[in-house]
Motif scaffolding. Sequence first.
Motif, PDB file in Angstrom:
ATOM      1  N   GLU A 101       0.617-151.944  36.065  1.00 60.79           N
ATOM      2  CA  GLU A 101      -0.486-151.222  35.123  1.00 60.79           C
ATOM      3  C   GLU A 101       0.099-149.944  34.798  1.00 60.79           C
ATOM      4  N   THR A 102      -0.709-149.552  33.849  1.00 64.69           N
ATOM      5  CA  THR A 102      -0.524-148.042  33.385  1.00 64.69           C
ATOM      6  C   THR A 102      -1.374-147.228  34.340  1.00 64.69           C
ATOM      7  N   LEU A 103      -0.982-146.442  34.996  1.00 65.20           N
ATOM      8  CA  LEU A 103      -1.486-145.657  36.170  1.00 65.20           C
ATOM      9  C   LEU A 103      -0.955-144.211  36.182  1.00 65.20           C
ATOM     10  N   ASN A 104      -2.053-143.302  36.535  1.00 59.67           N
ATOM     11  CA  ASN A 104      -1.510-142.071  36.640  1.00 59.67           C
ATOM     12  C   ASN A 104      -0.681-141.804  37.971  1.00 59.67           C
ATOM     13  N   GLU A 105       0.116-140.670  37.873  1.00 61.52           N
ATOM     14  CA  GLU A 105       1.025-140.358  38.916  1.00 61.52           C
ATOM     15  C   GLU A 105       0.492-140.372  40.255  1.00 61.52           C
ATOM     16  N   PRO A 106      -0.695-139.885  40.669  1.00 58.11           N
ATOM     17  CA  PRO A 106      -1.160-139.824  42.024  1.00 58.11           C
ATOM     18  C   PRO A 106      -1.822-141.154  42.266  1.00 58.11           C
ATOM     19  N   ALA A 107      -2.266-142.110  41.447  1.00 59.20           N
ATOM     20  CA  ALA A 107      -2.516-143.379  41.879  1.00 59.20           C
ATOM     21  C   ALA A 107      -1.233-144.343  42.106  1.00 59.20           C
ATOM     22  N   ARG A 108      -0.239-144.113  41.106  1.00 56.91           N
ATOM     23  CA  ARG A 108       1.035-144.939  41.637  1.00 56.91           C
ATOM     24  C   ARG A 108       1.436-144.462  42.751  1.00 56.91           C
ATOM     25  N   LEU A 109       1.512-143.426  43.187  1.00 57.17           N
ATOM     26  CA  LEU A 109       2.073-142.794  44.325  1.00 57.17           C
ATOM     27  C   LEU A 109       1.389-143.510  45.845  1.00 57.17           C
ATOM     28  N   HIS A 110       0.008-143.394  45.651  1.00 61.10           N
ATOM     29  CA  HIS A 110      -0.738-144.147  46.509  1.00 61.10           C
ATOM     30  C   HIS A 110      -0.675-145.603  46.778  1.00 61.10           C
ATOM     31  N   LEU A 111      -0.500-146.271  45.520  1.00 56.99           N
ATOM     32  CA  LEU A 111      -0.132-147.781  45.495  1.00 56.99           C
ATOM     33  C   LEU A 111       1.054-148.125  46.154  1.00 56.99           C
TER      34      LEU A 111
END
Length: 464
Positions: free
Chosen positions: A271-281
């Motif tokens: 999914e399209t996520l912001n950078e902090p969320a993508r890093l955590h995932l």
Amino acid sequence: MKKPNLRRQVAFWLLLPLLALLALDAWLTYQRAMSAAHVAFDRSLEYSLKSIREGTRLVNGTVEVDLPYLALEMFESNAGGKIYYLIREEGGRAVTGYPDLPMPSPRAAPESYQTSFYDASVRGEELRMSVLRLPVHDVPGAQTRVVWIMVGETIEPRQALARQILIGSLLQECLLVVLALAIVWLGVGRGLRPLHLLSAKVAARTEDDPAPLDKAGLPNEVEPLVESINQYIGRLRRMQESRRRFFTDAAHQLKTPLAIIQAESELALRETLNEPARLHLTRLNGAVRQAAKGVQQLLSLSRLDNDSSEIGMLAPLRLDKLARSATLDWSPVARARNIDLGFEHEADVEVMGNRELLAELCGNLIDNAVRYAGDGSIITVRVARVEEDPLLQVIDNGPGIAPHERDAVFERFYRSQTEQYVEGSGLGLAIVREIARVHHAQIRLGDAPGGGLVVSVRFASNVP
């Protein structure tokens, strides 16, 4: 520290009282020998007294002695000791002989015409004295005198005879002591034979043999020991089975939730996520993958720990083909990290093994090399024969493992100093060691030419 020996201890503790008894018997034997020597030599002294008595007479009120020198010389030559004699009138003068010879004590004084014996010391020498109280008569004048006739002999001949008897007795008794110790040594060895047989049975058992020990043919004294060992084996088997069930149940319970978390995290990453969320995932997905791998490794160890059925599943297979397949499976991972992963083999190499377990062994060795050699490294999987024994090697040019850590890295959850910043559970080489044990193979770590690590697994040449 030298271990105690039961036979030596029994022989030692028997030797001490035997030596004490031998010393006591030696003293008693010497006393008996001296008594026997006194009896033998006292007869000679008594004979000398009788000889002197026959030559003693009273003439005109004067005691005269016709001393039988021949008898004294014969006595001296036979015994080998010094002779002292004295003829003394009772309460009066010394007629002849050595006047300094001591008179017997009132207790040792004999009756008339009787012989008595006593011990005395004259001129620094110990003497055995014989004494005869003899009344002599002058028939014409009807006069009577009482004469003391004393003959003494030094005790050296008696002591020499006693020592001779003692030495002969001691030689016999020492021989008996040696024979007794030899009999005890053989008897204890014979008695310990059931324990040696029991020890051989225990040593011949495999590490994962849960069967109790057989008590047939063992003496009653050993049966409690065997029963205790069997009880310990039973407790150990139950503990191992409980641990294996725990690992299996826990791993199965964790596999499904971890698979769901991994799948959900991978879908979320699309999914399209912001950078902090993508890093955590991304971090979550990596942690879940690592946890899933750890669960799988725990399942493998639980299966290998005590499952002896794996040994019965060994069959001939081509080690070179299996290693080539494992190398190809890891090629994508190696390319992603710019690692030069290659495969070499000299000829067709067969081993007796379990295909699934050996594939896991190869995979774990390559996985460790990929993880710890680092990006841009060179890894070679090699299959060959050494003295007809199949050999599997994984060679890398990474930092290697320090010599003092090469035994410890096979322990579970151990992380060497070179692995502190690399993801891993510390179970890979522990699994490799267990699989090698199942296949009766030897595993060794060494230095690669030019730097790096060589992991060698050498199998027995079961297949010609």
